[in-house]
Design a protein around this motif. Structure first.
Motif, PDB file in Angstrom:
ATOM      1  N   LEU A  15     -36.016 -43.111 -69.511  1.00 19.27           N
ATOM      2  CA  LEU A  15     -35.917 -44.286 -68.660  1.00 19.27           C
ATOM      3  C   LEU A  15     -36.838 -45.408 -69.131  1.00 19.27           C
ATOM      4  O   LEU A  15     -36.444 -46.587 -69.129  1.00 19.27           O
ATOM      5  N   ASP A  16     -38.045 -45.091 -69.558  1.00 18.91           N
ATOM      6  CA  ASP A  16     -38.962 -46.141 -70.000  1.00 18.91           C
ATOM      7  C   ASP A  16     -38.402 -46.871 -71.222  1.00 18.91           C
ATOM      8  O   ASP A  16     -38.526 -48.098 -71.333  1.00 18.91           O
ATOM      9  N   GLN A  17     -37.802 -46.115 -72.139  1.00 19.63           N
ATOM     10  CA  GLN A  17     -37.204 -46.747 -73.319  1.00 19.63           C
ATOM     11  C   GLN A  17     -36.009 -47.622 -72.924  1.00 19.63           C
ATOM     12  O   GLN A  17     -35.819 -48.721 -73.457  1.00 19.63           O
ATOM     13  N   SER A  18     -35.210 -47.131 -71.982  1.00 17.51           N
ATOM     14  CA  SER A  18     -34.075 -47.927 -71.501  1.00 17.51           C
ATOM     15  C   SER A  18     -34.565 -49.215 -70.850  1.00 17.51           C
ATOM     16  O   SER A  18     -33.998 -50.298 -71.058  1.00 17.51           O
ATOM     17  N   LEU A  19     -35.634 -49.091 -70.079  1.00 13.28           N
ATOM     18  CA  LEU A  19     -36.211 -50.269 -69.424  1.00 13.28           C
ATOM     19  C   LEU A  19     -36.749 -51.251 -70.456  1.00 13.28           C
ATOM     20  O   LEU A  19     -36.607 -52.471 -70.305  1.00 13.28           O
ATOM     21  N   ALA A 139     -27.222 -41.834 -73.946  1.00 12.52           N
ATOM     22  CA  ALA A 139     -27.615 -40.469 -73.573  1.00 12.52           C
ATOM     23  C   ALA A 139     -26.579 -39.448 -74.038  1.00 12.52           C
ATOM     24  O   ALA A 139     -26.923 -38.373 -74.547  1.00 12.52           O
ATOM     25  N   TRP A 140     -25.302 -39.750 -73.842  1.00 11.36           N
ATOM     26  CA  TRP A 140     -24.244 -38.852 -74.315  1.00 11.36           C
ATOM     27  C   TRP A 140     -24.350 -38.650 -75.828  1.00 11.36           C
ATOM     28  O   TRP A 140     -24.251 -37.527 -76.332  1.00 11.36           O
ATOM     29  N   ASP A 440     -33.212 -53.637 -58.681  1.00  9.48           N
ATOM     30  CA  ASP A 440     -34.039 -52.504 -58.279  1.00  9.48           C
ATOM     31  C   ASP A 440     -34.089 -51.469 -59.398  1.00  9.48           C
ATOM     32  O   ASP A 440     -33.061 -51.109 -59.986  1.00  9.48           O
ATOM     33  N   LEU A 441     -35.285 -50.970 -59.682  1.00 10.44           N
ATOM     34  CA  LEU A 441     -35.429 -49.953 -60.725  1.00 10.44           C
ATOM     35  C   LEU A 441     -34.587 -48.729 -60.413  1.00 10.44           C
ATOM     36  O   LEU A 441     -33.997 -48.118 -61.314  1.00 10.44           O
ATOM     37  N   SER A 442     -34.482 -48.369 -59.136  1.00  9.78           N
ATOM     38  CA  SER A 442     -33.657 -47.223 -58.762  1.00  9.78           C
ATOM     39  C   SER A 442     -32.181 -47.497 -59.050  1.00  9.78           C
ATOM     40  O   SER A 442     -31.435 -46.580 -59.418  1.00  9.78           O
ATOM     41  N   SER A 443     -31.739 -48.745 -58.901  1.00  8.50           N
ATOM     42  CA  SER A 443     -30.360 -49.100 -59.233  1.00  8.50           C
ATOM     43  C   SER A 443     -30.117 -48.927 -60.724  1.00  8.50           C
ATOM     44  O   SER A 443     -29.070 -48.409 -61.146  1.00  8.50           O
ATOM     45  N   PHE A 444     -31.052 -49.390 -61.522  1.00 13.37           N
ATOM     46  CA  PHE A 444     -30.926 -49.273 -62.981  1.00 13.37           C
ATOM     47  C   PHE A 444     -30.895 -47.801 -63.389  1.00 13.37           C
ATOM     48  O   PHE A 444     -30.015 -47.368 -64.147  1.00 13.37           O
ATOM     49  N   HIS A 445     -31.839 -47.023 -62.865  1.00 10.72           N
ATOM     50  CA  HIS A 445     -31.937 -45.616 -63.229  1.00 10.72           C
ATOM     51  C   HIS A 445     -30.696 -44.832 -62.789  1.00 10.72           C
ATOM     52  O   HIS A 445     -30.037 -44.160 -63.589  1.00 10.72           O
ATOM     53  N   ARG A 446     -30.354 -44.959 -61.516  1.00 14.70           N
ATOM     54  CA  ARG A 446     -29.234 -44.168 -61.022  1.00 14.70           C
ATOM     55  C   ARG A 446     -27.889 -44.742 -61.450  1.00 14.70           C
ATOM     56  O   ARG A 446     -26.883 -44.036 -61.450  1.00 14.70           O
ATOM     57  N   GLY A 447     -27.883 -46.013 -61.823  1.00 18.88           N
ATOM     58  CA  GLY A 447     -26.678 -46.554 -62.436  1.00 18.88           C
ATOM     59  C   GLY A 447     -26.376 -45.868 -63.756  1.00 18.88           C
ATOM     60  O   GLY A 447     -25.222 -45.526 -64.050  1.00 18.88           O
TER      61      GLY A 447
END
Length: 460
Positions: A15-19, A139-140, A440-447
């Motif tokens: 997640l940190d790299q994606s961010l 990720a895939w 929202d960080l949670s939107s990005f992550h769970r998206g």
């Protein structure tokens, strides 16, 4: 652990790299409507092409008459072929003084409720949204070495400017872009914890008209009552647009409009929607649309006529007793399935013209138009996506409508013959197009996690 669990775990760990990649993209000020940012739009397109190449896609930056398109194709594999659409351009940042942080210097802002905001222009619309899909594909690729289905991507740089190059580009590249469905991640969740798939959106027609009465403004004492007042004439026309029951009064306006399908009605009845709160949040309490229709029907499934601006006469300080010779108004119509935009434009003009006295005149100015669309609720991919979203969010996915219009979807349907599947993770308070835009960080992550699951569901 299953293969799906492994991919989700990888997305979590990265997640940190994606961010970090999202921050890189936000730092590129790709404002499409201002010519001085043309180089930045090119830079954003090239950055995205690099990201697609990193996940094994054949990616290219394609020139247009305006800002470039980015096209990427993954290898052909069994199963459905999806085309994912997003846009890398952003709105201007003015007024800059209302931003709490620099708009193109992204940052994280922890909130008292435990949420963290990703701040910056484009964080939500649409850079954060489109990267949820790219990062899911990443990720895939990292875990399995490939994507589970055939994936293509199309990113444009003029969505915030009305997509002038999109139609011609789709026309010229129809064979290259053909897929089974288009995935669009530029929409909202139902609420903070409930995912949504948008299955219905309205079309629109925009018109401006101006009436002329006398050959100049007139003294009201000398000409009052005898001379036609342009502002009063405009008021009469606008006043006749609607009936007392809230319906639109233009003859033939509802031709072709059908009742809401029962399947949609049942879906909407189960949504956690409070019409009193919906209106109360903006200081209102009485629905103004067609009598006997629910608020959701009024804003999602029924056509409208709205007045956006009126001008004419003297509006400065003090008083000037003139009879205005010119007055005008801007009107728009939101349309539903069964209404042809150009027909609505014509019957509106006929309606206005019939109200113009013989010694007066009217001129019209056309603005954009687009048709409405509705997705069938029994679509195979739609229901696979719905199940995948429900599994991720542990909330039943809402099948929702939107009162807004999405012209690009009409282009996809007209030029490519393809339906669109709208799945987004924005929230209503993301302040898109406004200062202090956030995602929202949670939107990005769970998206990201949601798209991992959807790709898996499509492959089964």
């Amino acid at each position: 652990m299953t293969r799906l669990d492994d991919i989700l775990a990888y997305a979590d760990a990265q997640l940190d790299q994606s961010l970090g990649r999202l921050f890189e993209l936000i730092r590129i000020p790709s404002v499409s409507t201002e010519p001085e940012y043309a180089g930045d739009c090119q830079r954003a397109a090239e950055w995205l092409a690099v990201q697609l190449a990193e996940i094994g896609m054949d990616a290219s930056v394609r020139p247009t008459q305006g800002h470039p398109m980015v096209v990427g194709h993954g290898p052909a594999v069994p199963g459905p072929h999806v085309l994912f659409y997003g846009h890398y351009d952003v709105q201007p940042v003015d007024p800059l003084n209302l931003w709490n942080t620099p708009p193109f210097e992204p940052s994280l802002a922890p909130q008292p409720d435990g949420e963290t905001y990703i701040l910056g222009r484009g964080a939500s619309d649409d850079k954060g949204q489109l990267l949820t899909f790219i990062e899911a594909c990443r990720a895939w690729k990292a875990v399995t070495g490939s994507l589970p289905i055939r994936v293509s991507m199309l990113f444009e740089g003029e969505e915030e400017a009305g997509s002038p190059s999109l139609g011609p580009f789709l026309e010229a590249n129809a064979e290259d872009l053909k897929a089974d469905t288009i995935l669009v991640c530029d929409t909202d969740m139902w609420d903070r914890e409930t995912p949504a798939i948008t299955t219905m959106w309205r079309g629109f027609v925009s018109e401006e008209f101006e009436v002329t009465t006398a050959d100049r403004d007139l003294h009201s004492g000398m000409f009052g009552s005898a001379a036609r007042n342009a502002v009063q004439l405009i008021g009469t026309i606008i006043g006749k647009l609607r009936n007392d029951d809230g319906s639109v009064a233009i003859p033939g306006f509802y031709d072709g409009v059908t009742e809401l399908p029962e399947a949609n009605r049942k879906e909407w009845e189960r949504l956690p929607f409070d019409p009193e709160k919906f209106l109360g949040d903006v200081g209102l309490s009485i629905p103004a649309g067609e009598a006997g229709r629910s608020v959701l029907e009024q804003v999602w499934a029924r056509p409208t006529a709205e007045v956006h601006g009126v001008w004419g006469g003297y509006a400065g300080d003090g008083f000037k007793t003139v009879i205005p010779a010119k007055a005008g108004a801007k009107i728009s119509f939101r349309l539903v399935a069964g209404q042809d935009p150009e027909r609505i434009r014509k019957i509106f003009r006929d309606f206005v013209t019939a109200l113009i006295p013989a010694d007066c005149s009217v001129t019209f100015k056309s603005y954009a138009a687009a048709g409405a669309q509705t997705m069938p609720l029994d679509g195979k991919l739609l229901n696979k996506a719905r199940t995948a979203l429900t599994e991720e969010w542990q909330r039943e996915t809402a099948l929702a409508g939107t009162g807004g219009s999405i012209p690009i979807l009409g282009e996809f349907k007209q030029r490519l013959g393809m339906d669109s599947l709208l799945i987004g993770f924005a929230r209503f308070d993301n302040r898109i197009h406004s200062p202090n835009e956030k995602y929202d960080l949670s939107s990005f992550h769970r998206g990201i996690r949601s798209w991992v699951r959807i790709l898996h569901a499509f492959s089964e």
